[in-house]
Enzyme design. Structure first.
Site, short mmCIF file in Angstrom:
data_model
loop_
_atom_site.label_atom_id
_atom_site.label_comp_id
_atom_site.label_asym_id
_atom_site.label_seq_id
_atom_site.Cartn_x
_atom_site.Cartn_y
_atom_site.Cartn_z
N GLU A 1 0.90 -1.24 0.10
CA GLU A 1 -0.08 -0.05 -0.03
C GLU A 1 0.85 1.17 0.03
O GLU A 1 0.46 2.34 -0.75
CB GLU A 1 -1.08 -0.14 1.27
CG GLU A 1 -2.05 0.94 1.13
CD GLU A 1 -2.94 1.00 -0.09
OE1 GLU A 1 -3.07 2.08 -0.62
OE2 GLU A 1 -3.53 0.00 -0.10
N GLU B 1 1.52 6.40 -7.18
CA GLU B 1 0.59 7.28 -7.44
C GLU B 1 1.03 8.81 -7.29
O GLU B 1 0.67 9.43 -8.40
CB GLU B 1 -0.76 7.02 -6.70
CG GLU B 1 -1.18 5.66 -7.11
CD GLU B 1 -2.67 5.48 -6.28
OE1 GLU B 1 -2.97 6.28 -5.50
OE2 GLU B 1 -3.39 4.24 -6.68
#
Length: 128
Positions: free
Chosen positions: A73, A80
């Site tokens: 994560e 991102e």
């Protein structure tokens, strides 16, 4: 630079690196919806592990599984952020990078769920 000064500098920079890492964890939990799910799953797994008589091996496997999901994560969020920084416009390669980062999280989560079932199922069957 004297030895003591080098040691002090080394120690201060290590403390800063921990501070930055904890800021990253806080960012994940505050801003990433999937991290909320990971938080819930982590709390549930640890709570169930405390309730059941897990072996040290089971605890070790569970900790590794939880860590892998959180690492995935964190890497996905970093990917991102960097992609968004580099290009705010849609680009096929940017999409590939983001999709592959998300896939890594999904793979880690599925693997961790399987590990959780393998660990907890025998204990739960014995309990009931």
């Amino acid at each position: 630079m004297e030895k003591q000064d080098k040691f002090d500098h080394f120690f201060k920079t290590r403390l800063l690196s921990f501070r930055y890492a904890f800021q990253g964890i806080r960012y994940l939990i505050q801003t990433q919806r999937n991290a909320w799910i990971h938080t819930l799953a982590t709390v549930c797994a640890i709570s169930l592990g405390i309730f059941l008589p897990l072996s040290r091996t089971d605890w070790g496997l569970m900790v590794v599984a939880i860590a892998l999901v959180w690492m995935a994560e964190a890497f996905n969020t970093a990917i991102e952020a960097v992609v968004d920084l580099v290009t705010p416009d849609y680009k096929k390669l940017a999409k590939v990078g983001k999709d592959c980062g998300a896939a890594a999280v999904l793979i880690a989560a599925i693997g961790s769920a399987v590990i959780g079932f393998l660990i907890f199922l025998p204990y739960l069957i014995e309990l009931f």
